[in-house]
Motif scaffolding. Sequence first.
Motif, PDB file in Angstrom:
ATOM      1  N   SER A   3       0.846  -1.193   0.000  1.00 22.33           N
ATOM      2  CA  SER A   3       0.000   0.000   0.000  1.00 22.33           C
ATOM      3  C   SER A   3       0.882   1.244   0.000  1.00 22.33           C
ATOM      4  CB  SER A   3      -0.910   0.028   1.230  1.00 22.33           C
ATOM      5  OG  SER A   3      -1.820  -1.051   1.223  1.00 22.33           O
ATOM      6  N   ILE A   4       0.535   2.188  -0.855  1.00 18.61           N
ATOM      7  CA  ILE A   4       1.230   3.474  -0.906  1.00 18.61           C
ATOM      8  C   ILE A   4       0.318   4.511  -0.256  1.00 18.61           C
ATOM      9  CG2 ILE A   4       2.252   5.235  -2.389  1.00 18.61           C
ATOM     10  CD1 ILE A   4       2.628   3.057  -4.520  1.00 18.61           C
ATOM     11  N   PRO A   5       0.761   5.173   0.811  1.00 20.20           N
ATOM     12  CA  PRO A   5      -0.095   6.158   1.483  1.00 20.20           C
ATOM     13  C   PRO A   5      -0.598   7.233   0.528  1.00 20.20           C
ATOM     14  CG  PRO A   5       1.829   5.672   2.828  1.00 20.20           C
ATOM     15  CD  PRO A   5       2.054   5.001   1.502  1.00 20.20           C
ATOM     16  N   ARG A   6      -1.845   7.601   0.694  1.00 23.23           N
ATOM     17  CA  ARG A   6      -2.493   8.574  -0.183  1.00 23.23           C
ATOM     18  C   ARG A   6      -1.807   9.931  -0.161  1.00 23.23           C
ATOM     19  NH1 ARG A   6      -6.217  11.914   2.446  1.00 23.23           N
ATOM     20  NH2 ARG A   6      -7.750  11.792   0.772  1.00 23.23           N
ATOM     21  N   ASP A   7      -1.103  10.256   0.942  1.00 21.10           N
ATOM     22  CA  ASP A   7      -0.467  11.562   1.075  1.00 21.10           C
ATOM     23  C   ASP A   7       0.978  11.575   0.581  1.00 21.10           C
ATOM     24  OD1 ASP A   7      -2.770  12.640   2.174  1.00 21.10           O
ATOM     25  OD2 ASP A   7      -2.153  12.284   4.240  1.00 21.10           O
ATOM     26  N   SER A   8       1.431  10.478  -0.028  1.00 18.12           N
ATOM     27  CA  SER A   8       2.810  10.432  -0.524  1.00 18.12           C
ATOM     28  C   SER A   8       3.025  11.527  -1.571  1.00 18.12           C
ATOM     29  CB  SER A   8       3.104   9.060  -1.135  1.00 18.12           C
ATOM     30  OG  SER A   8       3.000   8.042  -0.164  1.00 18.12           O
ATOM     31  N   TRP A   9       4.091  12.293  -1.379  1.00 16.98           N
ATOM     32  CA  TRP A   9       4.403  13.431  -2.252  1.00 16.98           C
ATOM     33  C   TRP A   9       5.289  12.928  -3.385  1.00 16.98           C
ATOM     34  CZ3 TRP A   9       2.140  17.882  -2.749  1.00 16.98           C
ATOM     35  CH2 TRP A   9       2.788  18.997  -3.293  1.00 16.98           C
ATOM     36  N   VAL A  10       4.739  12.885  -4.593  1.00 15.60           N
ATOM     37  CA  VAL A  10       5.429  12.241  -5.707  1.00 15.60           C
ATOM     38  C   VAL A  10       5.362  13.108  -6.959  1.00 15.60           C
ATOM     39  CG1 VAL A  10       4.912   9.930  -4.813  1.00 15.60           C
ATOM     40  CG2 VAL A  10       3.360  11.001  -6.464  1.00 15.60           C
ATOM     41  N   HIS A 199       2.379  -7.947   4.486  1.00 18.44           N
ATOM     42  CA  HIS A 199       1.772  -6.623   4.383  1.00 18.44           C
ATOM     43  C   HIS A 199       2.870  -5.569   4.410  1.00 18.44           C
ATOM     44  CE1 HIS A 199      -2.386  -8.085   5.322  1.00 18.44           C
ATOM     45  NE2 HIS A 199      -1.686  -9.059   5.865  1.00 18.44           N
ATOM     46  N   LEU A 200       2.813  -4.627   3.482  1.00 18.49           N
ATOM     47  CA  LEU A 200       3.806  -3.561   3.426  1.00 18.49           C
ATOM     48  C   LEU A 200       3.105  -2.233   3.168  1.00 18.49           C
ATOM     49  CD1 LEU A 200       6.793  -2.636   3.290  1.00 18.49           C
ATOM     50  CD2 LEU A 200       6.701  -3.070   0.824  1.00 18.49           C
ATOM     51  N   ILE A 201       3.370  -1.257   4.032  1.00 16.17           N
ATOM     52  CA  ILE A 201       2.844   0.096   3.858  1.00 16.17           C
ATOM     53  C   ILE A 201       4.037   1.035   3.725  1.00 16.17           C
ATOM     54  CG2 ILE A 201       1.454   1.944   4.852  1.00 16.17           C
ATOM     55  CD1 ILE A 201      -0.006  -0.200   6.493  1.00 16.17           C
ATOM     56  N   LEU A 202       4.137   1.720   2.612  1.00 13.49           N
ATOM     57  CA  LEU A 202       5.297   2.561   2.339  1.00 13.49           C
ATOM     58  C   LEU A 202       5.133   3.933   2.992  1.00 13.49           C
ATOM     59  CD1 LEU A 202       5.966   1.626  -1.398  1.00 13.49           C
ATOM     60  CD2 LEU A 202       6.958   0.638   0.674  1.00 13.49           C
ATOM     61  N   ASN A 210      11.203   2.209   8.121  1.00 14.92           N
ATOM     62  CA  ASN A 210      10.714   3.586   8.056  1.00 14.92           C
ATOM     63  C   ASN A 210      10.762   4.023   6.597  1.00 14.92           C
ATOM     64  OD1 ASN A 210       9.956   6.227   8.517  1.00 14.92           O
ATOM     65  ND2 ASN A 210      12.025   6.886   9.064  1.00 14.92           N
ATOM     66  N   TYR A 211       9.600   4.036   5.969  1.00 12.27           N
ATOM     67  CA  TYR A 211       9.549   4.293   4.535  1.00 12.27           C
ATOM     68  C   TYR A 211       9.116   5.718   4.197  1.00 12.27           C
ATOM     69  CZ  TYR A 211       9.774  -0.785   4.542  1.00 12.27           C
ATOM     70  OH  TYR A 211      10.158  -2.080   4.763  1.00 12.27           O
ATOM     71  N   GLY A 212       8.952   6.564   5.216  1.00 13.52           N
ATOM     72  CA  GLY A 212       8.552   7.932   4.922  1.00 13.52           C
ATOM     73  C   GLY A 212       8.531   8.795   6.164  1.00 13.52           C
ATOM     74  N   ALA A 213       8.466  10.097   5.945  1.00 11.25           N
ATOM     75  CA  ALA A 213       8.420  11.058   7.048  1.00 11.25           C
ATOM     76  C   ALA A 213       7.285  12.047   6.804  1.00 11.25           C
ATOM     77  CB  ALA A 213       9.751  11.803   7.157  1.00 11.25           C
ATOM     78  N   LEU A 214       6.618  12.423   7.878  1.00 11.19           N
ATOM     79  CA  LEU A 214       5.538  13.400   7.775  1.00 11.19           C
ATOM     80  C   LEU A 214       6.117  14.799   7.598  1.00 11.19           C
ATOM     81  CD1 LEU A 214       3.194  12.112  10.633  1.00 11.19           C
ATOM     82  CD2 LEU A 214       3.012  11.658   8.183  1.00 11.19           C
ATOM     83  N   ASP A 225      -1.389  24.938   2.562  1.00  7.49           N
ATOM     84  CA  ASP A 225      -0.449  23.940   3.060  1.00  7.49           C
ATOM     85  C   ASP A 225      -1.080  22.554   2.992  1.00  7.49           C
ATOM     86  OD1 ASP A 225       1.495  25.808   3.590  1.00  7.49           O
ATOM     87  OD2 ASP A 225       0.974  26.022   5.712  1.00  7.49           O
ATOM     88  N   GLN A 226      -0.242  21.556   2.735  1.00  8.86           N
ATOM     89  CA  GLN A 226      -0.698  20.171   2.667  1.00  8.86           C
ATOM     90  C   GLN A 226       0.146  19.320   3.606  1.00  8.86           C
ATOM     91  OE1 GLN A 226      -3.275  19.039   0.940  1.00  8.86           O
ATOM     92  NE2 GLN A 226      -3.292  19.736  -1.175  1.00  8.86           N
ATOM     93  N   ASP A 227      -0.508  18.444   4.363  1.00  5.40           N
ATOM     94  CA  ASP A 227       0.209  17.444   5.152  1.00  5.40           C
ATOM     95  C   ASP A 227       0.550  16.282   4.231  1.00  5.40           C
ATOM     96  OD1 ASP A 227      -0.008  18.898   7.544  1.00  5.40           O
ATOM     97  OD2 ASP A 227      -1.997  18.071   7.941  1.00  5.40           O
ATOM     98  N   ILE A 228       1.835  15.960   4.138  1.00  4.38           N
ATOM     99  CA  ILE A 228       2.275  14.975   3.158  1.00  4.38           C
ATOM    100  C   ILE A 228       3.206  13.948   3.798  1.00  4.38           C
ATOM    101  CG2 ILE A 228       2.080  16.634   1.264  1.00  4.38           C
ATOM    102  CD1 ILE A 228       5.176  16.854   1.352  1.00  4.38           C
ATOM    103  N   VAL A 229       3.516  12.912   3.025  1.00 10.08           N
ATOM    104  CA  VAL A 229       4.518  11.914   3.402  1.00 10.08           C
ATOM    105  C   VAL A 229       5.660  11.996   2.394  1.00 10.08           C
ATOM    106  CG1 VAL A 229       5.029   9.458   3.678  1.00 10.08           C
ATOM    107  CG2 VAL A 229       2.819  10.366   4.441  1.00 10.08           C
ATOM    108  N   ILE A 230       6.861  12.296   2.897  1.00 11.65           N
ATOM    109  CA  ILE A 230       8.056  12.312   2.057  1.00 11.65           C
ATOM    110  C   ILE A 230       8.646  10.906   2.052  1.00 11.65           C
ATOM    111  CG2 ILE A 230      10.351  13.283   1.709  1.00 11.65           C
ATOM    112  CD1 ILE A 230       8.204  15.343   1.310  1.00 11.65           C
ATOM    113  N   SER A 231       8.683  10.281   0.894  1.00  9.15           N
ATOM    114  CA  SER A 231       9.145   8.893   0.806  1.00  9.15           C
ATOM    115  C   SER A 231      10.635   8.777   1.100  1.00  9.15           C
ATOM    116  CB  SER A 231       8.857   8.334  -0.593  1.00  9.15           C
ATOM    117  OG  SER A 231       7.473   8.284  -0.832  1.00  9.15           O
TER     118      SER A 231
END
Length: 257
Positions: A3-10, A199-202, A210-214, A225-231
């Motif tokens: 699963s790739i978090p919906r807030d991932s900044w890509v 199960h893997l959540i990125l 630890n696959y990302g940072a808020l 402003d947007q709350d995001i996940v930096i991969s």
Amino acid sequence: MVSIPRDSWVSVPDGIGMHKIDQAFSLGVQQTNKFDDGVRVARDTIEQDYSITIDRYAWVGLDGFSKIIDTLGGVDIDVEHSVVDDAYPNDAGKGSNSGDTYAYKRLHLTPGPQHLTGQQALEYVRSRHSDLVGDIGRTQRQQQVLEALKLKINASTIIENFTQLLNDVSGSIYTDLNETEMLAFANYGRTLLNQPIDHLILGVGTGNQNYGALATIYDPSAGADQDIVISNCDNIQPVINRIFNLGNTQSCKVNGS
């Protein structure tokens, strides 16, 4: 199950730029006002940024998800912690106000073993407010329900409920799978009934998981402003390469490079 978090900044291709990954579909639709272009851009985004080839897709509507679970007799879930959501969207399912996209209701699920109806399962996987571990918690709940649903699917349940299942998904699923491929997937799924699924959540984690940072970033397209996940590609790349047999490929390229 990845699963790739919906807030991932890509990086969204076609020169669209940096956005949350869950915006890729709508940004694609905006180009031509066509559903298929939304699928294309979402698919291209994942393939470009994570090197994961998307051979086929399936989009399942909220009502279809709920109806399928009801037809199969509900699902058994161990709710790990209380889910309290005072802003749950009341726009789908029984008793909803589908004509009002701003309708809300209060949702509360107590911890412990629960037998969930289709509507309750939908609420459980969809709620994203007040979870103790944020949006990652919702992703974990989604995977949990899919795992429980897997246990309900076998040859006898499919045969017994075949006509009703077809009615359940009518108008609720969009896919590029043909009938032969869908049958092949169903048969393959039966072989997984007694096998564990990884199960893997990125998203945010600890150590090498630890696959990302808020983070919070200003998004010009939203004007806010947007709350995001930096991969965290240093940790994502090895696990993606292992799961999808990519060798030493530079698979994680969420910045478009």
